[in-house]
Design an enzyme around this catalytic site. Structure first.
Site, PDB file in Angstrom:
ATOM      1  CG  HIS A  94      -1.643   1.268   1.455  1.00  0.00           C
ATOM      2  ND1 HIS A  94      -2.425   1.831   0.467  1.00  0.00           N
ATOM      3  CD2 HIS A  94      -1.723   2.105   2.522  1.00  0.00           C
ATOM      4  CE1 HIS A  94      -2.955   2.958   0.928  1.00  0.00           C
ATOM      5  NE2 HIS A  94      -2.532   3.154   2.158  1.00  0.00           N
ATOM      6  CG  HIS A  96      -0.884   7.471   0.794  1.00  0.00           C
ATOM      7  ND1 HIS A  96      -1.434   8.292   1.736  1.00  0.00           N
ATOM      8  CD2 HIS A  96      -1.384   6.235   1.074  1.00  0.00           C
ATOM      9  CE1 HIS A  96      -2.217   7.596   2.560  1.00  0.00           C
ATOM     10  NE2 HIS A  96      -2.194   6.333   2.183  1.00  0.00           N
ATOM     11  CG  ASP A 119       2.951  -6.142 -21.197  1.00  0.00           C
ATOM     12  OD1 ASP A 119       2.415  -6.968 -21.964  1.00  0.00           O
ATOM     13  OD2 ASP A 119       3.873  -5.376 -21.547  1.00  0.00           O
ATOM     14  CG  HIS A 170      -6.788   5.430   1.562  1.00  0.00           C
ATOM     15  ND1 HIS A 170      -7.077   4.480   2.515  1.00  0.00           N
ATOM     16  CD2 HIS A 170      -5.477   5.710   1.728  1.00  0.00           C
ATOM     17  CE1 HIS A 170      -6.005   4.222   3.224  1.00  0.00           C
ATOM     18  NE2 HIS A 170      -5.018   4.957   2.763  1.00  0.00           N
ATOM     19  CE1 TYR A 228       8.286  -9.990 -22.037  1.00  0.00           C
ATOM     20  CE2 TYR A 228       8.652 -10.804 -19.811  1.00  0.00           C
ATOM     21  CZ  TYR A 228       8.892  -9.876 -20.809  1.00  0.00           C
ATOM     22  OH  TYR A 228       9.748  -8.841 -20.541  1.00  0.00           O
TER      23      TYR A 228
HETATM   24 ZN   LIG Z   1      -2.974   4.807   3.314  1.00  0.00          ZN
END
Ligand SMILES: [Zn+2]
Length: 231
Positions: A94, A96, A119, A170, A228
Site C-alpha cells: 500500500h 500513497h 502486460d 485514499h 513471455y
Molecule cells: Zn494509506
C-alpha cells in the site's frame, strides 16, 4: 522465526522509497507464509531509514501479534482481509504514490489504453465505492480491505487478473505472489496511472485499446499459455 520472510518483507518495504513511491512513513508492505498462517508486516510509524529486518512484526491471519516489540502497521487489518479474501496472493503493498493516489481521489478508474497496462492489468483498474459512515467509524481498516475484495469480485476478474485497486479518496493497494511482486506492481501501477493521465491530457477522447490487443498482451505474460520470458 520466519527470518527469511522478514528479510524479504524488509527489502520490499525499503524498495518503496527507492522507487519514489512513498514519502516519510506513507506506505507498508507485507508477505505471508501460507503454510503457517502467519504474515510479516512493517511496524507502524517507523521511518524507512530506521527500519531493520528484526523490526518486522509477525502477525497471525486472525490479527494476533505473534512476535515483535513494535506495533504492526495501522493498515494491518486491511492486509489480513486481503490474505483471507484472496487465497492466491502472498504479498500486499500500500502506498500513497502521487499519480495512483490522484486517480483514487478523483474516483476515476484507469482504463486500458496501451500495452504497458495490458502486460499487468486485465482491464480497467477499478475504484472502490465510498465507505459508509458505519464502515468508517467501526473497524475502518478491516472494512477498507473488505471493500477492496467486494470491488474485485464485482469486476468479474480474479485477484491475479487485477492485482490492484484504487481505494476511493485514499490510495492504491496492490498484491502479488510475494512482497516483492506486490511492490513491483505498485511501481507499475504508478507508471500506468501517470501514462493514463498524460494520455487523457493530450487527447481526452482517446479510446481504450482493442480487446484483442489487451488479450494478446495480458495472456502472453499470465496464465497457462504464457510465452513471455525464458522457460
Ligand atoms: Zn494509506
Amino acid at each position: 522465526m520466519l527470518e527469511k520472510l522478514k528479510k524479504e518483507v524488509y527489502d520490499a518495504n525499503m524498495a518503496l522509497p527507492k522507487l519514489g513511491l512513498v514519502l516519510f512513513t506513507w506506505g507498508n508492505v507485507s508477505g505471508v507464509d501460507r503454510e503457517r498462517g502467519l504474515f510479516v508486516i512493517k511496524p507502524s510509524g517507523v521511518a524507512y531509514d530506521e527500519l531493520s529486518p528484526e523490526m518486522m512484526v509477525v502477525v497471525g491471519l486472525d490479527g494476533k501479534v505473534i512476535k515483535g516489540e513494535l506495533n504492526p502497521s495501522s493498515d494491518t487489518p486491511s492486509h489480513i482481509a486481503l490474505y483471507n479474501g484472496f487465497p492466491e496472493i502472498s504479498g500486499v503493498a500500500h502506498t500513497h504514490s502521487t499519480y495512483a493516489t490522484s486517480c483514487a481521489q478523483a474516483g476515476v478508474p484507469v482504463l486500458p489504453m496501451g500495452t504497458t497496462h495490458a502486460d499487468y492489468f486485465y482491464g480497467e483498474i477499478p475504484v472502490t465505492r465510498d465507505l459508509t459512515a458505519d464502515e468508517i467509524n467501526t473497524e475502518y481498516e478491516l472494512n477498507t480491505g473488505l471493500c477492496i475484495i467486494e470491488t474485485i469480485n464485482n469486476s468479474g476478474l480474479t485477484a491475479k487478473e487485477m492485482p490492484s485497486v484504487f481505494v476511493k479518496n485514499h490510495g492504491p493497494f496492490t498484491w502479488g505472489k510475494n512482497a516483492s511482486e506486490a511492490v513491483h506492481n505498485a511501481a507499475v501501477l504508478e507508471e500506468t496511472a501517470k501514462m493514463f493521465i498524460m494520455t487523457k491530457l493530450i487527447n481526452p477522447g482517446a479510446s481504450n485499446m482493442p480487446m484483442e490487443l489487451l488479450n494478446r498482451h495480458f495472456f502472453r505474460k499470465h496464465g497457462a499459455n504464457a510465452t513471455y520470458g525464458q522457460k
